[in-house]
Design a protein around this motif. Structure first.
Motif, PDB file in Angstrom:
ATOM      1  N   GLU A 252       0.800  -1.335   0.085  1.00  0.00           N
ATOM      2  CA  GLU A 252      -0.064   0.025   0.085  1.00  0.00           C
ATOM      3  C   GLU A 252       0.791   1.271   0.003  1.00  0.00           C
ATOM      4  O   GLU A 252       0.586   2.121  -0.627  1.00  0.00           O
ATOM      5  CB  GLU A 252      -0.916  -0.034   1.268  1.00  0.00           C
ATOM      6  CG  GLU A 252      -1.703   1.116   1.388  1.00  0.00           C
ATOM      7  CD  GLU A 252      -2.760   1.223   2.372  1.00  0.00           C
ATOM      8  OE1 GLU A 252      -2.798   0.504   3.324  1.00  0.00           O
ATOM      9  OE2 GLU A 252      -3.665   2.137   2.474  1.00  0.00           O
ATOM     10  N   ARG A 253       1.810   1.208   0.992  1.00  0.00           N
ATOM     11  CA  ARG A 253       2.717   2.511   1.025  1.00  0.00           C
ATOM     12  C   ARG A 253       3.540   2.695  -0.373  1.00  0.00           C
ATOM     13  O   ARG A 253       3.623   3.959  -0.820  1.00  0.00           O
ATOM     14  CB  ARG A 253       3.745   2.467   1.981  1.00  0.00           C
ATOM     15  CG  ARG A 253       3.136   2.771   3.511  1.00  0.00           C
ATOM     16  CD  ARG A 253       4.210   2.925   4.534  1.00  0.00           C
ATOM     17  NE  ARG A 253       5.124   1.699   4.789  1.00  0.00           N
ATOM     18  CZ  ARG A 253       4.810   0.893   5.538  1.00  0.00           C
ATOM     19  NH1 ARG A 253       3.782   0.919   6.317  1.00  0.00           N
ATOM     20  NH2 ARG A 253       5.617  -0.121   5.528  1.00  0.00           N
ATOM     21  N   ALA A 254       4.055   1.652  -1.098  1.00  0.00           N
ATOM     22  CA  ALA A 254       4.726   1.830  -2.339  1.00  0.00           C
ATOM     23  C   ALA A 254       3.588   2.420  -3.431  1.00  0.00           C
ATOM     24  O   ALA A 254       4.285   3.162  -4.241  1.00  0.00           O
ATOM     25  CB  ALA A 254       5.259   0.345  -2.577  1.00  0.00           C
ATOM     26  N   LEU A 255       2.575   1.817  -3.534  1.00  0.00           N
ATOM     27  CA  LEU A 255       1.546   2.170  -4.501  1.00  0.00           C
ATOM     28  C   LEU A 255       1.310   3.660  -4.254  1.00  0.00           C
ATOM     29  O   LEU A 255       1.219   4.437  -5.462  1.00  0.00           O
ATOM     30  CB  LEU A 255       0.297   1.549  -4.544  1.00  0.00           C
ATOM     31  CG  LEU A 255       0.300  -0.076  -4.910  1.00  0.00           C
ATOM     32  CD1 LEU A 255      -0.799  -0.981  -4.615  1.00  0.00           C
ATOM     33  CD2 LEU A 255       0.604  -0.119  -6.468  1.00  0.00           C
ATOM     34  N   ILE A 256       1.160   4.324  -3.028  1.00  0.00           N
ATOM     35  CA  ILE A 256       0.901   5.766  -2.836  1.00  0.00           C
ATOM     36  C   ILE A 256       1.935   6.490  -3.001  1.00  0.00           C
ATOM     37  O   ILE A 256       1.834   7.580  -3.705  1.00  0.00           O
ATOM     38  CB  ILE A 256       0.447   5.632  -1.359  1.00  0.00           C
ATOM     39  CG1 ILE A 256      -1.082   5.013  -1.131  1.00  0.00           C
ATOM     40  CG2 ILE A 256       0.302   7.377  -0.952  1.00  0.00           C
ATOM     41  CD1 ILE A 256      -1.471   4.960   0.151  1.00  0.00           C
ATOM     42  N   ARG A 257       3.191   5.949  -2.676  1.00  0.00           N
ATOM     43  CA  ARG A 257       4.498   6.721  -2.674  1.00  0.00           C
ATOM     44  C   ARG A 257       5.079   6.941  -4.245  1.00  0.00           C
ATOM     45  O   ARG A 257       5.662   8.106  -4.565  1.00  0.00           O
ATOM     46  CB  ARG A 257       5.431   5.882  -1.919  1.00  0.00           C
ATOM     47  CG  ARG A 257       6.375   6.906  -1.017  1.00  0.00           C
ATOM     48  CD  ARG A 257       7.161   5.964  -0.193  1.00  0.00           C
ATOM     49  NE  ARG A 257       8.731   6.040  -0.528  1.00  0.00           N
ATOM     50  CZ  ARG A 257       9.291   5.147  -0.118  1.00  0.00           C
ATOM     51  NH1 ARG A 257       9.076   3.864   0.451  1.00  0.00           N
ATOM     52  NH2 ARG A 257      10.752   5.149  -0.193  1.00  0.00           N
ATOM     53  N   PHE A 258       4.741   5.647  -4.915  1.00  0.00           N
ATOM     54  CA  PHE A 258       5.166   5.721  -6.263  1.00  0.00           C
ATOM     55  C   PHE A 258       4.036   5.568  -7.365  1.00  0.00           C
ATOM     56  O   PHE A 258       4.033   4.091  -7.895  1.00  0.00           O
ATOM     57  CB  PHE A 258       6.189   4.564  -6.357  1.00  0.00           C
ATOM     58  CG  PHE A 258       7.505   4.634  -5.310  1.00  0.00           C
ATOM     59  CD1 PHE A 258       8.331   5.965  -5.419  1.00  0.00           C
ATOM     60  CD2 PHE A 258       7.568   3.623  -4.536  1.00  0.00           C
ATOM     61  CE1 PHE A 258       9.311   6.035  -4.453  1.00  0.00           C
ATOM     62  CE2 PHE A 258       8.573   3.786  -3.652  1.00  0.00           C
ATOM     63  CZ  PHE A 258       9.535   5.059  -3.565  1.00  0.00           C
ATOM     64  N   PRO A 259       3.213   6.291  -7.407  1.00  0.00           N
ATOM     65  CA  PRO A 259       1.848   6.120  -8.365  1.00  0.00           C
ATOM     66  C   PRO A 259       2.250   5.649  -9.938  1.00  0.00           C
ATOM     67  O   PRO A 259       1.586   5.077 -10.492  1.00  0.00           O
ATOM     68  CB  PRO A 259       1.334   7.429  -8.169  1.00  0.00           C
ATOM     69  CG  PRO A 259       2.236   8.386  -7.857  1.00  0.00           C
ATOM     70  CD  PRO A 259       3.242   7.830  -7.083  1.00  0.00           C
ATOM     71  N   ASN A 260       3.458   5.857 -10.563  1.00  0.00           N
ATOM     72  CA  ASN A 260       3.752   5.439 -11.611  1.00  0.00           C
ATOM     73  C   ASN A 260       4.646   4.167 -11.734  1.00  0.00           C
ATOM     74  O   ASN A 260       4.917   3.683 -12.767  1.00  0.00           O
ATOM     75  CB  ASN A 260       4.379   6.468 -12.431  1.00  0.00           C
ATOM     76  CG  ASN A 260       3.623   7.963 -12.408  1.00  0.00           C
ATOM     77  OD1 ASN A 260       2.373   7.809 -12.862  1.00  0.00           O
ATOM     78  ND2 ASN A 260       4.256   8.818 -11.801  1.00  0.00           N
ATOM     79  N   SER A 261       4.959   3.732 -10.775  1.00  0.00           N
ATOM     80  CA  SER A 261       5.823   2.213 -10.872  1.00  0.00           C
ATOM     81  C   SER A 261       4.804   1.130 -10.609  1.00  0.00           C
ATOM     82  O   SER A 261       3.834   1.364 -10.013  1.00  0.00           O
ATOM     83  CB  SER A 261       6.828   2.480  -9.221  1.00  0.00           C
ATOM     84  OG  SER A 261       7.390   3.731  -9.193  1.00  0.00           O
ATOM     85  N   VAL A 262       5.447   0.169 -11.236  1.00  0.00           N
ATOM     86  CA  VAL A 262       4.861  -1.179 -11.159  1.00  0.00           C
ATOM     87  C   VAL A 262       5.425  -1.629  -9.738  1.00  0.00           C
ATOM     88  O   VAL A 262       6.548  -1.431  -9.491  1.00  0.00           O
ATOM     89  CB  VAL A 262       5.248  -2.207 -12.424  1.00  0.00           C
ATOM     90  CG1 VAL A 262       4.944  -3.482 -12.192  1.00  0.00           C
ATOM     91  CG2 VAL A 262       4.860  -1.669 -13.748  1.00  0.00           C
ATOM     92  N   VAL A 263       4.337  -2.286  -9.035  1.00  0.00           N
ATOM     93  CA  VAL A 263       4.940  -2.770  -7.786  1.00  0.00           C
ATOM     94  C   VAL A 263       4.545  -4.201  -7.723  1.00  0.00           C
ATOM     95  O   VAL A 263       3.393  -4.914  -7.967  1.00  0.00           O
ATOM     96  CB  VAL A 263       3.907  -1.927  -6.576  1.00  0.00           C
ATOM     97  CG1 VAL A 263       4.281  -2.759  -5.264  1.00  0.00           C
ATOM     98  CG2 VAL A 263       4.206  -0.692  -6.590  1.00  0.00           C
ATOM     99  N   THR A 264       5.757  -5.025  -7.293  1.00  0.00           N
ATOM    100  CA  THR A 264       5.193  -6.557  -6.950  1.00  0.00           C
ATOM    101  C   THR A 264       5.698  -6.985  -5.588  1.00  0.00           C
ATOM    102  O   THR A 264       6.316  -6.083  -4.917  1.00  0.00           O
ATOM    103  CB  THR A 264       5.947  -7.512  -8.326  1.00  0.00           C
ATOM    104  OG1 THR A 264       5.523  -8.805  -7.947  1.00  0.00           O
ATOM    105  CG2 THR A 264       7.619  -7.399  -7.897  1.00  0.00           C
ATOM    106  N   ASP A 265       5.494  -8.318  -5.077  1.00  0.00           N
ATOM    107  CA  ASP A 265       5.957  -8.798  -3.926  1.00  0.00           C
ATOM    108  C   ASP A 265       6.324 -10.135  -4.047  1.00  0.00           C
ATOM    109  O   ASP A 265       6.043 -10.794  -5.190  1.00  0.00           O
ATOM    110  CB  ASP A 265       4.946  -8.654  -2.646  1.00  0.00           C
ATOM    111  CG  ASP A 265       3.743  -9.582  -2.942  1.00  0.00           C
ATOM    112  OD1 ASP A 265       3.015  -9.743  -4.156  1.00  0.00           O
ATOM    113  OD2 ASP A 265       3.438 -10.561  -1.972  1.00  0.00           O
TER     114      ASP A 265
END
Lengths: 366, 366
Positions: free
Chosen positions: A85-98
């Motif tokens: 959640e924090r990554a999606l909010i902080r980096f709105p243009n990044s692709v996020v995976t875990d």
């Protein structure tokens, strides 16, 4: 795998940002850095970041760094959803995976929070070691392992391609599954064996030394993974509780049926029910792919090997000289014995000649 | 072990008579014949006797043969008591032993029949192979394995000495236990792991190919012995039902407690109960003796090995050249991968140097 080409480097501008500098995060960093990818690191513990950076897994992220092309969340399972959640909010243009080993729970939690998950693609590289931490990290950790990617119909093709490129760069095999398929599959092939092995080994705690002294290879094999980290597994099993409970209940009901049939052997069909469950075990183990699982395809040769340096190397060298390709190898030692056994799997058509040739060279076979 | 001396030959006049010419009986025959002992054979199947004799395990018993010094009953478990009774009546001056893997049931049955058991000493060599029959027999089958001998206070010293001599002649380690101690010990270290492994593997029968495709080394290890012969195990488990039911019930109750704690994670102390059971597994596996079980004493080095002939031999040869003694070795392959992993256990003090030396020689370590 050659360190000179990268699937990922051609696709990304900006660094790959790894959140969580433990075993998996630092291994991702090491592997990608070997491919020439710029990797930034972040962890609740500044010591962990410094340590992983010292190992060459990347550098601490600076304020001036551009938004990452890709964020890899590699935190402990119980804080994965928060970190995503924090990554999606902080980096709105990044692709996020875990890289967490359970996929539905974080996805549901994030959905419940009403987040836009377009840029999130969960994944799970099936790799690990018995001990964690950046100290144990290796660039090759993911080589030849499956890397499961949980896309959905909204996942942009470019986001999916990015995760696949990471998997390929790190030497693993990308596989697509839904979170449900993934969690159900690992509950059966990974989580159930872990619980069963741990509970079997737990029965040894109150045993007499005399009983433990009779332990053979069967007990050693069935309990090896019982040495895994309890804290990590409490989190994994808790996050995947529904599928795990389901397979555990089915297993428990088989155990109960087995004990029932054994308790009353004169009962109609009791022996048949025991035999049927044991036969089902034969059929189940025959389904497992890989060299051990397909042992029926190979003939086994057992060679006695003196327990002194160089003997096994000499055996394998002579097998090579004889032109015999070894498909698999298991070693077995008895406590206190000055001799061990090497069980070698070979193609059935060469087994007889292999034994004859080895015996002629002075090896003792069983 | 040298074939030129025999503990037994100096003690016996007359042949050793083996009843049951299968894997164990023929292996006893082969081993004793190598020591120069005269072995006679008997089996319900004349073909089995002829086959075992062809393999060199002994000769068919003739009417003119003197009463044997020792009779070894090596029949299937469900006819062991009958075979012992017939042997005691037929050869009233012979010492009689058996090699069945359960010890109390035949002893109780023989006592119930009112037989004089002075000349009977039950025993159990802890050896076997996945497949049975004289074809699989080997003189070395018992080398370095425990051979349990169940004496009681009435057992004549000379009878006990005979069985010990057989065990020593065949290269195994004689251990004294009561039938109760033996049956309880094997129910825990041999029978429970067999049932648990079979039932775990049975859960794979209805699994999807996708799930089976994610199988890793943990599942392979925990299910390896699930490929054992169901017919033999129905007999063994049936003959040892009381201790087996007891350990199976304790195990089942742990499984139920584990599932309960997982089912209601908000329940007070639920996570703690899960962690406690997993930690008990850590402690249990640490009790197992032998090289695998004492893995905490050794450091592990994982080396990547190309999946082509000679690579592993080259690795082990180089380890020898580097003066590094390998305490244990495990191989791991992933399906379809062109590379495997060799996990090598070494003494902790040489691990760092071993990795450095191997890397210098071009090996990749994990």
């Amino acid at each position: 795998m050659s360190a000179s080409t990268s699937e990922l480097a051609s696709r990304v501008r900006g660094p790959v940002h790894v959140i969580g500098a433990g075993l998996l995060g630092a291994s991702v960093g090491l592997g990608l850095r070997e491919r020439g990818v710029d990797v930034t690191l972040e962890d609740l513990s500044p010591t962990s970041v410094a340590l992983a950076a010292d190992y060459g897994a990347g550098r601490a992220r600076a304020e001036s760094d551009p938004e990452p092309a890709l964020v890899v969340v590699a935190t402990p399972p119980d804080v994965t959803a928060d970190a995503i959640e924090r990554a999606l909010i902080r980096f709105p243009n990044s692709v996020v995976t875990d890289v967490a080993s359970v996929k539905l729970a974080p996805f549901e939690e994030l959905t419940r929070r009403g987040l836009d998950l377009t840029n999130y693609v969960g994944s799970h590289p099936m790799a690990g070691r018995e001990r964690g931490g950046a100290i144990m990290a290796r660039a090759d950790l993911f080589v030849a392992r499956p890397w499961i990617i949980c896309r959905d119909h909204e996942t942009p093709a470019e986001a999916l391609a990015l995760i696949e490129a990471v998997a390929l760069d790190l030497g693993s095999t990308p596989l697509e599954m839904t979170p449900q398929e993934h969690d159900r599959a690992v509950s059966l092939v990974s989580h159930l064996p872990q619980v069963v092995s741990s509970l079997l080994a737990a029965r040894l705690v109150p045993a007499t030394d005399q009983a433990i002294g009779l332990a053979g290879q069967g007990l050693r094999d069935t309990t090896r993974i019982a040495s895994s980290d309890p804290e990590l597994w409490v989190q994994i099993l808790g996050a995947n509780r529904r599928p795990v409970i389901e397979v555990l209940e089915a297993f428990q009901s088989d155990v109960a049926a087995f004990a029932d049939a054994l308790r009353d052997p004169e009962q109609q069909g009791a022996k048949r029910r025991i035999a049927d469950l044991l036969s089902a075990g034969n059929r189940g183990v025959a389904r497992i792919p890989g060299k051990h699982g397909t042992s029926e395809r190979f003939a086994k040769i057992t060679v006695l090997v003196d327990d002194r340096p160089g003997e096994l190397a000499r055996l394998l060298t002579e097998l090579g000289e004889l032109g015999i390709n070894m498909e698999d190898l298991r070693l077995e030692h008895s406590p206190g014995a000055q001799i061990g056994f090497a069980e070698i799997a070979v193609l059935p058509e060469v087994a007889e000649r292999a034994v004859a040739d080895l015996v002629e060279r002075g090896w003792r076979t069983l």
